[in-house]
Design a protein around this motif. Structure first.
Motif, PDB file in Angstrom:
ATOM      1  N   ASN A   1      -4.197  -2.544   4.858  1.00 38.41           N
ATOM      2  CA  ASN A   1      -2.786  -2.742   5.183  1.00 38.41           C
ATOM      3  C   ASN A   1      -2.567  -2.340   6.636  1.00 38.41           C
ATOM      4  OD1 ASN A   1       0.084  -3.092   3.719  1.00 38.41           O
ATOM      5  ND2 ASN A   1       0.282  -1.543   5.317  1.00 38.41           N
ATOM      6  N   LEU A   2      -1.837  -3.163   7.380  1.00 39.76           N
ATOM      7  CA  LEU A   2      -1.501  -2.876   8.772  1.00 39.76           C
ATOM      8  C   LEU A   2       0.010  -2.995   8.947  1.00 39.76           C
ATOM      9  CD1 LEU A   2      -4.299  -4.955  10.565  1.00 39.76           C
ATOM     10  CD2 LEU A   2      -4.236  -2.468  10.264  1.00 39.76           C
ATOM     11  N   LEU A   3       0.588  -2.044   9.658  1.00 41.70           N
ATOM     12  CA  LEU A   3       2.030  -2.028   9.873  1.00 41.70           C
ATOM     13  C   LEU A   3       2.315  -1.657  11.326  1.00 41.70           C
ATOM     14  CD1 LEU A   3       4.980  -2.031   8.679  1.00 41.70           C
ATOM     15  CD2 LEU A   3       4.650   0.422   8.259  1.00 41.70           C
ATOM     16  N   PHE A   4       3.215  -2.424  11.957  1.00 37.85           N
ATOM     17  CA  PHE A   4       3.638  -2.152  13.333  1.00 37.85           C
ATOM     18  C   PHE A   4       5.157  -2.214  13.393  1.00 37.85           C
ATOM     19  CE2 PHE A   4       5.257  -4.118  17.249  1.00 37.85           C
ATOM     20  CZ  PHE A   4       4.901  -3.144  18.177  1.00 37.85           C
ATOM     21  N   LYS A   5       5.760  -1.233  14.056  1.00 38.79           N
ATOM     22  CA  LYS A   5       7.206  -1.231  14.240  1.00 38.79           C
ATOM     23  C   LYS A   5       7.558  -0.818  15.666  1.00 38.79           C
ATOM     24  CE  LYS A   5       8.788  -0.530   9.514  1.00 38.79           C
ATOM     25  NZ  LYS A   5       9.696   0.217   8.601  1.00 38.79           N
TER      26      LYS A   5
ATOM     27  N   GLY B   1      -2.182   2.078   9.589  1.00 33.28           N
ATOM     28  CA  GLY B   1      -3.246   1.281   9.009  1.00 33.28           C
ATOM     29  C   GLY B   1      -3.937   2.042   7.900  1.00 33.28           C
ATOM     30  N   SER B   2      -4.412   1.313   6.901  1.00 28.57           N
ATOM     31  CA  SER B   2      -5.127   1.946   5.798  1.00 28.57           C
ATOM     32  C   SER B   2      -6.211   1.004   5.293  1.00 28.57           C
ATOM     33  CB  SER B   2      -4.175   2.314   4.656  1.00 28.57           C
ATOM     34  OG  SER B   2      -3.500   1.175   4.163  1.00 28.57           O
ATOM     35  N   TYR B   3      -7.264   1.606   4.754  1.00 27.15           N
ATOM     36  CA  TYR B   3      -8.373   0.836   4.196  1.00 27.15           C
ATOM     37  C   TYR B   3      -8.857   1.542   2.935  1.00 27.15           C
ATOM     38  CZ  TYR B   3     -12.918  -1.403   3.632  1.00 27.15           C
ATOM     39  OH  TYR B   3     -13.991  -2.075   3.120  1.00 27.15           O
ATOM     40  N   ARG B   4      -9.107   0.746   1.920  1.00 32.04           N
ATOM     41  CA  ARG B   4      -9.583   1.290   0.648  1.00 32.04           C
ATOM     42  C   ARG B   4     -10.708   0.409   0.119  1.00 32.04           C
ATOM     43  NH1 ARG B   4      -5.892   2.036  -4.835  1.00 32.04           N
ATOM     44  NH2 ARG B   4      -7.422   3.192  -6.086  1.00 32.04           N
ATOM     45  N   LYS B   5     -11.778   1.046  -0.324  1.00 35.37           N
ATOM     46  CA  LYS B   5     -12.931   0.329  -0.861  1.00 35.37           C
ATOM     47  C   LYS B   5     -13.323   0.979  -2.186  1.00 35.37           C
ATOM     48  CE  LYS B   5     -17.633  -1.201   0.367  1.00 35.37           C
ATOM     49  NZ  LYS B   5     -17.309  -2.640   0.285  1.00 35.37           N
TER      50      LYS B   5
ATOM     51  N   LYS C   1      -5.089  10.648   6.452  1.00 35.42           N
ATOM     52  CA  LYS C   1      -5.294  11.003   5.047  1.00 35.42           C
ATOM     53  C   LYS C   1      -6.523  10.286   4.515  1.00 35.42           C
ATOM     54  CE  LYS C   1      -3.015  10.734   0.507  1.00 35.42           C
ATOM     55  NZ  LYS C   1      -1.810  10.280  -0.221  1.00 35.42           N
ATOM     56  N   SER C   2      -7.279  10.979   3.661  1.00 36.09           N
ATOM     57  CA  SER C   2      -8.420  10.372   2.987  1.00 36.09           C
ATOM     58  C   SER C   2      -8.389  10.782   1.517  1.00 36.09           C
ATOM     59  CB  SER C   2      -9.735  10.811   3.631  1.00 36.09           C
ATOM     60  OG  SER C   2     -10.842  10.186   2.996  1.00 36.09           O
ATOM     61  N   THR C   3      -8.696   9.819   0.626  1.00 28.26           N
ATOM     62  CA  THR C   3      -8.617  10.061  -0.817  1.00 28.26           C
ATOM     63  C   THR C   3      -9.842   9.487  -1.510  1.00 28.26           C
ATOM     64  OG1 THR C   3      -6.197   9.931  -0.754  1.00 28.26           O
ATOM     65  CG2 THR C   3      -7.243   9.690  -2.907  1.00 28.26           C
ATOM     66  N   TYR C   4     -10.359  10.244  -2.486  1.00 29.90           N
ATOM     67  CA  TYR C   4     -11.395   9.723  -3.375  1.00 29.90           C
ATOM     68  C   TYR C   4     -10.859   9.759  -4.795  1.00 29.90           C
ATOM     69  CZ  TYR C   4     -15.553   9.099  -6.189  1.00 29.90           C
ATOM     70  OH  TYR C   4     -16.448   8.625  -7.118  1.00 29.90           O
ATOM     71  N   ASP C   5     -11.037   8.636  -5.529  1.00 28.17           N
ATOM     72  CA  ASP C   5     -10.562   8.515  -6.904  1.00 28.17           C
ATOM     73  C   ASP C   5     -11.724   8.051  -7.771  1.00 28.17           C
ATOM     74  OD1 ASP C   5      -9.244   8.112  -9.273  1.00 28.17           O
ATOM     75  OD2 ASP C   5      -7.696   6.795  -8.453  1.00 28.17           O
ATOM     76  N   SER C   6     -12.128   8.896  -8.734  1.00 29.91           N
ATOM     77  CA  SER C   6     -13.267   8.534  -9.584  1.00 29.91           C
ATOM     78  C   SER C   6     -12.916   7.454 -10.597  1.00 29.91           C
ATOM     79  CB  SER C   6     -13.791   9.779 -10.315  1.00 29.91           C
ATOM     80  OG  SER C   6     -12.887  10.204 -11.323  1.00 29.91           O
TER      81      SER C   6
ATOM     82  N   ASP D   1       0.850  -1.183   0.000  1.00 33.17           N
ATOM     83  CA  ASP D   1       0.000   0.000   0.000  1.00 33.17           C
ATOM     84  C   ASP D   1       0.888   1.237   0.000  1.00 33.17           C
ATOM     85  OD1 ASP D   1      -1.581   2.260   1.414  1.00 33.17           O
ATOM     86  OD2 ASP D   1      -3.122   0.787   0.916  1.00 33.17           O
ATOM     87  N   PHE D   2       0.625   2.171  -0.906  1.00 33.14           N
ATOM     88  CA  PHE D   2       1.475   3.361  -1.027  1.00 33.14           C
ATOM     89  C   PHE D   2       1.454   4.220   0.235  1.00 33.14           C
ATOM     90  CE2 PHE D   2       1.082   2.350  -5.554  1.00 33.14           C
ATOM     91  CZ  PHE D   2       2.382   2.568  -5.989  1.00 33.14           C
ATOM     92  N   ASP D   3       0.347   4.211   0.982  1.00 32.31           N
ATOM     93  CA  ASP D   3       0.277   5.031   2.187  1.00 32.31           C
ATOM     94  C   ASP D   3       1.199   4.528   3.294  1.00 32.31           C
ATOM     95  OD1 ASP D   3      -1.515   6.885   1.212  1.00 32.31           O
ATOM     96  OD2 ASP D   3      -3.275   5.750   1.842  1.00 32.31           O
ATOM     97  N   SER D   4       1.694   3.302   3.181  1.00 30.95           N
ATOM     98  CA  SER D   4       2.602   2.763   4.193  1.00 30.95           C
ATOM     99  C   SER D   4       4.063   3.052   3.880  1.00 30.95           C
ATOM    100  CB  SER D   4       2.413   1.245   4.323  1.00 30.95           C
ATOM    101  OG  SER D   4       2.911   0.574   3.172  1.00 30.95           O
TER     102      SER D   4
END
Length: 742
Positions: free
Chosen positions: A257-261, A224-228, A195-200, A146-149
C-alpha cells in the motif's frame, strides 16, 4: 491500462493547478477574526475525539449511531486483518468471505457501504462465479485497504441512506487514512513512525513506514507498507491430495500500500490538498484439494490466483469558519478518480493432462465529486445546524471471463466471454438535514433526507457480443431509478455524560449491474444464471433507540433496533416442464432484522479495566418465516486487563452460539458454538522514547471452531466438499509487533 492511468493522473494534476490559485484567492477574501463559539450546545458523546479524527460535521460518521476505532485502539488490539475487528474489538462486526467484506446486522456485500476518506468503494460482483470457496470468486471491494494506513475506522450501524446513499442498508465502514498532523507532534515540524509485525496465523511478516513534514503552511505525508505471507492456518492435519485433505492449501501472497498527501493551509480556515493512493494484493494458491484421485486436476499442476487492485487520486478541500459571521460554518469537498479491479481464477492441467485455465476479471472506474457544507445559526430561540450535500459519480463497469485454449483452434465453451456487459452508469444525490436544538433543554431533533438518482446504460458489444444467453433470454435495456430516503433523529442529553437517542430512518440499495444484466447460459448443463433488468431497489425502514455514555471511568453504548426490508433481492430457482433450471434475481416482498447491542468499558484508578461487547441479531424472511443465514449467531467479547504508562496486558474471550438452521438449508453446515481465549501484552520502555513492543497469543487452548458465516452454504455430504476440518479457523497462533515513533 497503464496509459489510461497516467492520463487520469495528469488530468487531476492539471485540475489541481487550476483549483489551487482560485481557492487561494477565495481564502484571501475571507474574514479573519476571533474564533466563533460553538453554535451547538450539546455534548457529543458517541466518540472519543482524538488528534487527526475527521468525523466532522456532515460526514457519514457524524451520528450517535457511529463508533470510532482510533489508531491507538487498532494498535492495542493488534488489528492487522479483517477478522480481527469482530474478534478483538466489536462483536457487532463479522467478516463475510463470500462477499469479501464486512457484515453488519446480518447484511454484507452491496448492502454495506464502505468509504475511504469520504470516497465510496464500489462493490464488484459476478453471480455466475461466486461462493466463499469458489476459485473464480472475484466479488468484493471493501477488502482493498491496509490497516497501517488508517488513522481511524468508524462503524456506522443501521439503515440510513440519508447519510451515505445507496448500499447503506446494514450500515457503513468509514475508513480515514493518515493525515500529516497524525504524525507531527505539536512542538515539532516533522514526525515519523515505523512498524514491523509477524503473524503466525499466515506466517506473514510486514513492515510499514510513514513520515510527515510541515514547512510553513504546507504539509506533506508519505506512507508505505509491505506484507508477505502464506496460507491462513486451520485445524486440519491431513496433508494429502484430493477429497480427504483437511490442511489448508499452500499459498503465497504479496501485499503493498502506498499513500501520498499534500496539504496547504490558507487564510480564513481553508485547506486544499492532493491525495494519491495505491493498494495491491496478489495471492497464489496450490489447490491441492482439487488434485489427484477423485478430483479433476493433475497433482502438483493446478494453482489458483486472487488479485485485488485499487488506485485513487483526489483533490481535497476543507473549511472551518474563523468568525461567527461567516456564511458557512464548515465545508468539505472531494473531486476524485478511483479504479478498482479484482481477478480470480485457476490454471494448470486436468487429470487427463489437458491444459486448463479460467480467469474472472471485474473492474470499475469512477470519476466523482462529493461535497458538504454546514451552517450554524440561531432563530426564534432555536439553534440550527443545517447541512447540505451534493454527490455526483460517473462510472464504467466491465467484466470478462477468459479461458486457456487447449489448442490454437479450440477453446472451452461458455468462456472467453463477458457474463456481465459493459455498463456506463451515472448517479446524482442531494442531501439536506437540520439539527435543531431546543434552547438549553438538552433535547435536539434532526430531520433530514437524501434524494438519489441513478442511470445504467448497458452495451451488448465487446466481450458480451459472444454471450449466447443474450439471444435466448432477451436484449438489454437502460435503467433509470430514483429514491428518497428520509430520517428523523432525536437526541436528549440526560446528563453531561449520557446521551439518549432514537431514530426513524429509511435506507435503500440500487441493484448492482450484475443483478440487472448478468447472463450465463449452459445449454449442455440445462441451466442459466440470469440478471433481472426490472428489479426494484431494496428499501429498509428502521427504528433504533439507544444511549451513548462517557463518565470517565465508564464508557460505552447500548442499542436496540428493528428494520423491515422490502424488495429484498434474492436468487430464486425455477425448473420448467422440460427440466431446464433458471437461477434468477427476484425481489421478495419482505424480510426483517432485529437485535440488541452493547459495548462497555470500565476503568479503575489502579489501572485495571473490564470490557465487554455483545451482539444479538435475529433475521427472518417474512414470506417463508425462515431465518436468514446471513445473520451471525449471538456473539460476545468479554475480558479485562491492567496497564500503566510503561506496560500492560489484556485477557479476553470471544464466545459464539451455534448457527441456527432452517428448513431450506437442511444439508448446510450449522457451525457449532465456541469459546476462545486470547492474551496480549505490551511494553513501552522509558529508556527508549517512542518504542512499543507488543505480542499476543490467540486461541490459547487451541480450540477447533468455525466461522458461522463462512460455512453457512457448505454441504459436507456433497462429493465436491472437503471434510469438516478443512473449513475450520486457525488454532493457537501468536503475533508480535515492534513500533517506533519519532
Amino acid at each position: 491500462m497503464i496509459v489510461r492511468h497516467w492520463r487520469s493522473v495528469l488530468m487531476v494534476c492539471t485540475a489541481a493547478a487550476l483549483v489551487f490559485p482560485v481557492s487561494n484567492a477565495f481564502a484571501q477574501s475571507a474574514p479573519a477574526s476571533t474564533p466563533a463559539t460553538n453554535a451547538e450546545g450539546a455534548t457529543v458523546l458517541q466518540k472519543i475525539v482524538v488528534k487527526g479524527n475527521r468525523a466532522a460535521p456532515g460526514s457519514i460518521a457524524d451520528t450517535p449511531l457511529a463508533t470510532e476505532i482510533d489508531k491507538k485502539e487498532l494498535e492495542q488490539k493488534q488489528v492487522t486483518n479483517y477478522d480481527d475487528i469482530g474478534r478483538s474489538v466489536d462483536a457487532t462486526v463479522n467478516y463475510s468471505r463470500a462477499d469479501a467484506g464486512f457484515n453488519l446486522r446480518g447484511l454484507s456485500g452491496p448492502r454495506i457501504l464502505t468509504t475511504i476518506d469520504g470516497i465510496p468503494i464500489p462493490y464488484l460482483s459476478n453471480s455466475s462465479r461466486q461462493g466463499a470457496f469458489a476459485t473464480s470468486n472475484a466479488n468484493g471491494g471493501g477488502d482493498t485497504f491496509d490497516f497501517d494506513s488508517l488513522s481511524s475506522l468508524d462503524i456506522v450501524r443501521g439503515a440510513d441512506s440519508s447519510k451515505g446513499g445507496s448500499g447503506m442498508l446494514g450500515g457503513a465502514f468509514v475508513l480515514n487514512t493518515l493525515e500529516p498532523e497524525d504524525l507531527i507532534p505539536e512542538d515539532r515540524d516533522w514526525g515519523a513512525i515505523v512498524k514491523s509485525t509477524y503473524d503466525s496465523e499466515d506466517r506473514s511478516i510486514s513492515g510499514s513506514a510513514a513520515a510527515a513534514k510541515k514547512v510553513g503552511n504546507t504539509s506533506i505525508l508519505f506512507q508505505g507498507s509491505y506484507r508477505k505471507g502464506h496460507e491462513r492456518d486451520n485445524k486440519g492435519d491431513n496433508d494429502s491430495y484430493g477429497r480427504l485433505r483437511t490442511e489448508a492449501d499452500p499459498a503465497d501472497f504479496d501485499q503493498h500500500n502506498l499513500l501520498f498527501k499534500l496539504r496547504q493551509d490558507l487564510e480564513g480556515g481553508h485547506r486544499i490538498g492532493l491525495t494519491a493512493e495505491r493498494f495491491r494484493r496478489d495471492l497464489k494458491t496450490d489447490l491441492r484439494e482439487q488434485q489427484g484421485t477423485g478430483r479433476t486436476y493433475m497433482i502438483n499442476n493446478f494453482d489458483g490466483r486472487d488479485l485485488r487492485d485499487r488506485d485513487r487520486v483526489s483533490l481535497d478541500y476543507d473549511y472551518e469558519a474563523q468568525s461567527s459571521d461567516a456564511f458557512f460554518s464548515s465545508a468539505r469537498a472531494t473531486l476524485y478518480w478511483l479504479d478498482l479491479k479484482k481477478e480470480a481464477g485457476s490454471h494448470g492441467r486436468t487429470a487427463a493432462n489437458v491444459a486448463y485455465g479460467r480467469n474472472n476479471e471485474i473492474e470499475n472506474e469512477t470519476w466523482g465529486f462529493s461535497g458538504t457544507a454546514t451552517k450554524d445559526f440561531e432563530y426564534s430561540g432555536l439553534n440550527h445546524s443545517v447541512r447540505i450535500g451534493l454527490d455526483i459519480g460517473v462510472s464504467k463497469w466491465t467484466q470478462y471471463s477468459s479461458a486457456l485454449c487447449p489448442t490454437p483452434t479450440t477453446c472451452p465453451s461458455l468462456n472467453n466471454q463477458a457474463e456481465v456487459p459493459d455498463v456506463d452508469s451515472q448517479n446524482l444525490a442531494l442531501t439536506f438535514e437540520d439539527r435543531i436544538e431546543i434552547g438549553n433543554t438538552g433535547f435536539a431533533l434532526t430531520p433530514g433526507f437524501r434524494f438519489d438518482w441513478f442511470n445504467y446504460n448497458p452495451s451488448a458489444g465487446g466481450g458480451f457480443a459472444t454471450n449466447t444467453g443474450v439471444t435466448r433470454f432477451g436484449t438489454l435495456h437502460d435503467r433509470t431509478e430514483a429514491a428518497m430516503s428520509p430520517k428523523l433523529l432525536a437526541t436528549y442529553d440526560l446528563t453531561p455524560d449520557v446521551q439518549l437517542y432514537a431514530q426513524l430512518a429509511v435506507g435503500f440499495r440500487a441493484p448492482t449491474v450484475d443483478e440487472l444484466y448478468s447472463r450465463f447460459y449452459n445449454p449442455t448443463g440445462r441451466y442459466a444464471q440470469l440478471g433481472n433488468p426490472d428489479l426494484d431497489p431494496e428499501i429498509g425502514r428502521g427504528i433504533e433507540i439507544g444511549a451513548n455514555f462517557d463518565t470517565g471511568g465508564l464508557q460505552g453504548r447500548v442499542a436496540a433496533f428493528h428494520t423491515r426490508y422490502q424488495n429484498f433481492i434474492e436468487t430464486v430457482t425455477t425448473v420448467d416442464a422440460g427440466g431446464f433450471t433458471t437461477f434468477n434475481y427476484t425481489n421478495v416482498s419482505s424480510a426483517s432484522i432485529s437485535g440488541l447491542e452493547a459495548n462497555l468499558i470500565k476503568t479503575f484508578d489502579n489501572g485495571i479495566n473490564l470490557h465487554t461487547s455483545l451482539a444479538y441479531t435475529y433475521g427472518r424472511n417474512d414470506d417463508t418465516q425462515e431465518r436468514l443465514r446471513s445473520v451471525a449467531p449471538f456473539k460476545a467479547i468479554i475480558g479485562g486487563g491492567w496497564s500503566n504508562d510503561e506496560y500492560g496486558f489484556d485477557l479476553s474471550s470471544t464466545l459464539s452460539s451455534q448457527m441456527t438452521g432452517n428448513d431450506n438449508a437442511l444439508t448446510s453446515f450449522d457451525a457449532p458454538g465456541y469459546g476462545i481465549v486470547d492474551l496480549t501484552a505490551w511494553w513501552t520502555p522509558e529508556q527508549v522514547k517512542g518504542l512499543r513492543i507488543q505480542g499476543g497469543v490467540y486461541n490459547i487452548f487451541d480450540q477447533e471452531y468455525y466461522s458461522a458465516l463462512a460455512v453457512r452454504d457448505v454441504n459436507l455430504s456433497a462429493t465436491s466438499s472437503q471434510p469438516k476440518e478443512w473449513y475450520s479457523e486457525p488454532g493457537r497462533t501468536f503475533k508480535i509487533s515492534v513500533t517506533k515513533t519519532f
